[in-house]
Design an enzyme around this catalytic site. Structure first.
Site, mmCIF file in Angstrom:
data_model
loop_
_atom_site.group_PDB
_atom_site.id
_atom_site.type_symbol
_atom_site.label_atom_id
_atom_site.label_comp_id
_atom_site.label_asym_id
_atom_site.label_seq_id
_atom_site.Cartn_x
_atom_site.Cartn_y
_atom_site.Cartn_z
ATOM 1 N N SER A 125 0.799 -0.841 3.723
ATOM 2 C CA SER A 125 -0.430 -1.959 4.163
ATOM 3 C C SER A 125 -0.457 -3.401 3.325
ATOM 4 C CB SER A 125 -1.431 -1.074 3.478
ATOM 5 O OG SER A 125 -2.722 -2.098 3.385
ATOM 6 N N TYR A 149 -6.723 2.606 -3.417
ATOM 7 C CA TYR A 149 -6.096 3.170 -2.299
ATOM 8 C C TYR A 149 -4.709 2.394 -2.192
ATOM 9 C CZ TYR A 149 -4.858 2.108 2.736
ATOM 10 O OH TYR A 149 -4.215 1.819 3.733
ATOM 11 N N LYS A 153 -0.617 2.898 -2.273
ATOM 12 C CA LYS A 153 0.430 2.406 -1.352
ATOM 13 C C LYS A 153 1.618 1.661 -2.166
ATOM 14 C CE LYS A 153 -1.374 3.603 2.372
ATOM 15 N NZ LYS A 153 -0.952 4.615 3.468
#
Ligand code: NAD
Length: 336
Positions: A125, A149, A153
């Protein structure tokens, strides 16, 4: 070629499944349906007129994932979409996010290793770029995140690079998506978030459909042309295409390769709303609220590397993204 898609019934996985089946690939979807439904697999079958296997398993269940591989010999590559993705929820439930995203990936890699499957396309991302990087983002910028989050990643990318460094048989593409929106033009599959959407586009479509009262614009005093946040929106079918190009790329190479998948062009919140209003033919209720903690003024991709190495270039513009998102909303398929 036989490709397994973890999180395959989700938003991006289901669209990528369509693109793969249309190119003649054999597709296996694996999902625990925590944020999707097996109906998506039926719709992919209907859109493409081709069959696929859909397996219900949790990536945290190593036995279940192991069976998915041992019962389906000959898997050539895995596209790994499965994970939790709501930034705000990750702040209140960090352990759930780290556990699901990281432990799920570790299980997957170990099982792939055991089964001799050593090609992976990972859903990374744009959130992996440190907040103080200038725009546009280049792939070699320093990494960092502002929420669990994003950190999950960053950490998974590091784990995957370490696996490739230690084992020269592996090849991986770490695809850093910018802001995927739009839907398949059939209106049969699209983004179907549970509850109140976190992302702008599904929020706009729900306001346009009268399911939510007003669009919230979080901050209009950023240092951007109209004061609202600027993001790089990319049509989900363009993103799907990027996965096929990335898979072809890593088939011929070893190691871990990072690529931005965006259009390289930023649109502000107000510009996206205006484009959507044009498509749906009405003005939408909107209100300006305070900035949200952690939001950046602008985030968009430098796309030169993906273009040069993968031959990737987004085909669809903002109008098509809005049209397809709206069709998905009004067909009613998104509520089934
Ligand atoms: N949509 C975005 O804006 C965006 C942007 C950047 C990166 N990504 C990443 O792309 C990937 C796909 O995103 P999406 O928008 O399609 O999300 P999605 O929620 O629609 O799809 C993810 C799928 O993974 C499944 N899943 C979650 N945990 C699982 C587990 N432990 N075992 C098996 N299945 C599990 C869910 O049921 C869901 O179907 C995610 O990893 C996400 O973080 C998404």
């Amino acid at each position: 070629m036989k490709i397994l898609l973890t999180g395959g019934t989700g938003f991006i996985g289901s669209h990528t499944a369509v693109a793969l089946l249309e190119r003649g690939f054999e597709v296996i979807l694996l999902d625990n349906f925590s944020n999707s439904s097996p109906d998506a697999a039926d719709r992919v079958r209907e859109i493409t007129g081709r069959d696929l296997l859909c397996i219900k398993t949790d990536l945290l269940d190593a036995d279940g994932v192991g069976l998915a591989f041992s019962q389906n010999p000959g898997i050539d590559a895995v596209m790994h979409f499965a994970g939790f993705k709501a930034v705000g929820e990750s702040v209140s439930e960090p352990l759930a996010y780290y556990h699901n995203n990281i432990a799920g990936t570790l299980n997957l890699i170990e099982i792939m290793n055991k089964n001799g499957v050593k090609k992976l396309i990972f859903s990374s991302s744009a959130t992996v770029y440190r907040a103080d990087n200038p725009v546009p983002y280049f792939e070699d910028y320093p990494l960092g995140a502002t929420n669990p989050y994003g950190w999950s990643k960053v950490m998974i990318e590091q784990i995957l690079r370490d696996v490739c460094a230690a084992n020269p048989e592996w090849s991986m593409a770490l695809l850093r998506y910018f802001n995927p929106i739009g839907a398949h033009e059939s209106g049969m599959i699209g983004e179907a978030p549970n509850g109140i959407p976190n992302n702008l586009m599904p929020y706009i479509t729900k306001v346009a459909a009268g399911e939510l009262p007003v669009i919230h614009i979080f901050g209009d005093d950023y240092d951007t042309p109209d004061g609202t946040g600027v993001r790089d929106y990319i049509h989900v079918m363009d993103l799907a295409e990027g996965h096929i190009l990335a898979m072809n790329y890593i088939r011929e190479r070893k190691g871990a390769w990072s690529f931005n998948l965006g259009t390289g062009k930023g649109y502000s919140v107000k510009e996206l709303i205006a484009a959507f209003e044009k498509v749906c033919g009405k003005e939408l209720p909107k209100q300006t609220d305070a900035r949200r903690a952690g939001d950046l003024p602008a985030a968009y991709a430098n796309t030169a590397l993906a273009k040069k190495e993968l031959g990737f270039a987004a085909r669809y513009g903002i109008e098509k993204m809005c049209e397809d998102s709206w069709r998905w909303q009004i067909t009613g398929a998104c509520r089934k």
